[in-house]
Write a protein that holds these residues in place. Structure first.
Motif, PDB file in Angstrom:
ATOM      1  N   MET A  35      83.126  53.181  64.992  1.00 34.49           N
ATOM      2  CA  MET A  35      82.512  51.879  64.746  1.00 34.49           C
ATOM      3  C   MET A  35      82.329  51.134  66.060  1.00 34.49           C
ATOM      4  O   MET A  35      83.210  51.128  66.924  1.00 34.49           O
ATOM      5  N   LEU A  37      81.012  47.244  67.506  1.00 36.84           N
ATOM      6  CA  LEU A  37      80.762  45.870  67.086  1.00 36.84           C
ATOM      7  C   LEU A  37      79.896  45.153  68.108  1.00 36.84           C
ATOM      8  O   LEU A  37      80.220  45.100  69.291  1.00 36.84           O
ATOM      9  N   HIS A  41      75.540  42.614  64.678  1.00 41.65           N
ATOM     10  CA  HIS A  41      75.662  43.707  63.712  1.00 41.65           C
ATOM     11  C   HIS A  41      76.845  44.610  64.056  1.00 41.65           C
ATOM     12  O   HIS A  41      77.370  44.575  65.171  1.00 41.65           O
ATOM     13  N   ALA A  42      77.245  45.388  63.077  1.00 46.13           N
ATOM     14  CA  ALA A  42      78.255  46.429  63.288  1.00 46.13           C
ATOM     15  C   ALA A  42      77.574  47.776  63.071  1.00 46.13           C
ATOM     16  O   ALA A  42      76.689  47.905  62.233  1.00 46.13           O
ATOM     17  N   LEU A  83      88.790  47.884  61.199  1.00 47.17           N
ATOM     18  CA  LEU A  83      87.776  47.087  60.512  1.00 47.17           C
ATOM     19  C   LEU A  83      88.006  45.585  60.620  1.00 47.17           C
ATOM     20  O   LEU A  83      87.230  44.799  60.068  1.00 47.17           O
ATOM     21  N   LYS A  85      87.599  43.047  62.698  1.00 44.84           N
ATOM     22  CA  LYS A  85      86.563  42.112  63.137  1.00 44.84           C
ATOM     23  C   LYS A  85      85.181  42.466  62.598  1.00 44.84           C
ATOM     24  O   LYS A  85      84.189  41.858  62.978  1.00 44.84           O
ATOM     25  N   SER A  86      85.124  43.443  61.732  1.00 47.28           N
ATOM     26  CA  SER A  86      83.842  43.891  61.181  1.00 47.28           C
ATOM     27  C   SER A  86      83.587  43.222  59.834  1.00 47.28           C
ATOM     28  O   SER A  86      84.494  42.638  59.234  1.00 47.28           O
ATOM     29  N   ASP A 130      73.760  50.834  60.392  1.00 42.99           N
ATOM     30  CA  ASP A 130      73.870  49.509  61.002  1.00 42.99           C
ATOM     31  C   ASP A 130      73.997  48.461  59.916  1.00 42.99           C
ATOM     32  O   ASP A 130      73.257  48.480  58.926  1.00 42.99           O
ATOM     33  N   TYR A 208      78.417  47.873  73.268  1.00 38.44           N
ATOM     34  CA  TYR A 208      77.594  48.139  72.098  1.00 38.44           C
ATOM     35  C   TYR A 208      76.154  48.358  72.558  1.00 38.44           C
ATOM     36  O   TYR A 208      75.771  48.012  73.670  1.00 38.44           O
TER      37      TYR A 208
END
Length: 442
Positions: A35, A37, A41-42, A83, A85-86, A130, A208
């Motif tokens: 993942m 961040l 978006h993630a 997960l 901060k997602s 995404d 990212y």
């Protein structure tokens, strides 16, 4: 004999049919999940052993995203994704026949977008999902003209190349382009922010990925006066070396003009920096003229900054070419923002890679870019900026008329008598009618 040949052919074809059936029915496996961040978006990346078809749909009350992947198994551990901060609360899996179903329980509503990526030098087959924050997808209202603020900072958009799933070039010992250029970008921002009249804005503030057009879009959103993209080159021959500085080629400029003119009727984008104009209410001829003027000015300033930076880097590093180079890179194609691309060296070259990964060399490279930027804007500051006002103040003069004395001129301009003498190399207070005196900044 003929019957035997026919029989053997049938056996062969039947075996081939069984083999193809087993191949087509072979399941891909998800061996790892990652993942990334970003601010808007993630990104979830599923590393797979082969290609697989998939579909995505959303469910509400509660908000969920369902990802179905045909003929696929899951061997990756989903419990170590991080997960917190997602927008994803939990990721769970299940089987529906030969279909793997992944369900994302959401903390808030997001919009999914999925696509597949083919293998490259570092990764195999990948499925990317995404998750865009809803507010970032709301169609923007027509852009208002930037507010003109006297004494504003000169804004430099600093673009560290690659990021996230895209590591860029990888050099000896695993040194990654995305890491090196991000450190140089942060050092450049630090130096600009510490200089009165300048402000550095990073297009990406972490590890990212941002699309090429997304980078120039970020610069326009920040009302940047200059866009600087920082990279590290690579080549199959490890002997290749040398830094380089790039600006947009004439062919690249022409293609970009065509792209803007083709989409102007649907665009509220502004060109020309402070006091910008929109193309959408202009006829084709006027829009073409405005674009041409804007891009001509932008390319002229780009070449000026690039030449200065090229000269600065040449003082401590080998240059790939003895001059500024030109290409149609997408990140250079903003028609209203002077844009340059700096290749800091060949990360595929062991000697240059060893330098590029050191903090001392990164600071030296950032300083060369910083000096080039400030040297350019000292000569040609944008109107209404702090640098322009300071330059105007430094260039202020007074022509001596009858009745003037040095003391009166100093008082009228709010400067000391000593400062006025020093600025004009005067040994005493004697002046003559018609003499032009430089008035120092108070």
């Amino acid at each position: 004999m003929l019957i035997g040949m026919i029989r053997s052919q049938l056996v062969y074809l039947f075996g081939l049919f069984l083999l193809m059936g087993s191949i087509s029915g072979h399941a891909a496996d998800i061996k790892n999940v990652r993942m990334w961040l970003a601010p808007d978006h993630a990104r979830l990346v599923f590393d797979m052993t082969g290609p697989a078809t998939h579909k995505v749909f959303t469910l509400s009350k509660p908000d969920r995203i369902v990802l179905d992947i045909d003929k696929t198994t899951l061997s990756a551990n989903l419990d170590k994704l991080g997960l917190d901060k997602s927008p994803v609360k939990k990721l769970r899996s299940g089987k529906n026949g030969k279909t793997l179903r992944l369900v994302l329980d959401l903390k808030r509503s997001v919009r999914p977008k999925s696509f597949e990526l083919k293998p490259n030098q570092k990764y195999g087959h990948r499925l990317v999902l995404d998750l865009y924050e809803k507010e970032s997808l709301v169609k923007a209202k027509k852009t208002a003209k930037p507010k003109v603020v006297a004494g504003r900072d000169i804004v430099i958009a600093i673009d560290a190349g690659h990021g996230g799933e895209d590591p860029g070039a990888i050099g000896p010992g695993g040194v990654r382009e995305k890491d090196v250029v991000f450190k140089i970008a942060k050092e450049l921002k630090r130096k600009l922010d510490a200089t009165p009249g300048y402000k550095g804005q990073l297009t990406r503030t972490g590890d990212y990925y941002i699309s090429l057009r997304g980078r120039t879009k970020a610069a326009r959103k920040q009302n940047a006066d200059l866009f600087v993209s920082i990279h590290a080159d690579a080549f199959k021959d490890k002997r290749a070396r040398g830094a380089s500085v790039w600006v947009l080629s004439s062919r690249g400029a022409s293609s970009e003009m065509g792209r803007w003119l083709a989409r102007k009727e649907n665009s509220a984008d502004l060109i020309g920096g402070v006091g910008s104009v929109s193309l959408e209410d202009k006829d084709d001829v006027l829009a073409s003229v405005l674009l041409d003027m804007s891009m001509t000015a932008s390319r002229g300033d780009s070449r000026s900054v690039a030449k200065q930076i090229h000269n600065n880097i040449n003082r401590f590093a080998k240059m790939h070419k003895p001059h500024v180079e030109q290409a149609g890179f997408a990140v250079l194609k903003s028609p209203d923002i002077p844009s340059i691309l700096v290749e800091t060296g060949f990360i595929s070259n062991p000697g240059e890679a060893a330098k590029l990964k050191t903090s001392a060399y990164q600071k030296k490279m950032a300083n060369a870019v910083y000096q080039g930027i400030t040297q350019h804007f000292q000569r040609k500051p944008p109107a209404l900026t702090y640098i322009a006002q300071r330059k105007a103040a430094n260039n202020k003069t007074h022509k001596v008329v009858r009745g003037d004395t040095l003391s009166v001129i100093a008082t009228r301009n709010n400067v000391s008598l000593a400062a006025l003498r020093k600025a004009n190399n005067l040994k005493n207070d004697r002046i003559r009618i018609g003499q032009v005196l430089r008035i120092p900044t108070s």
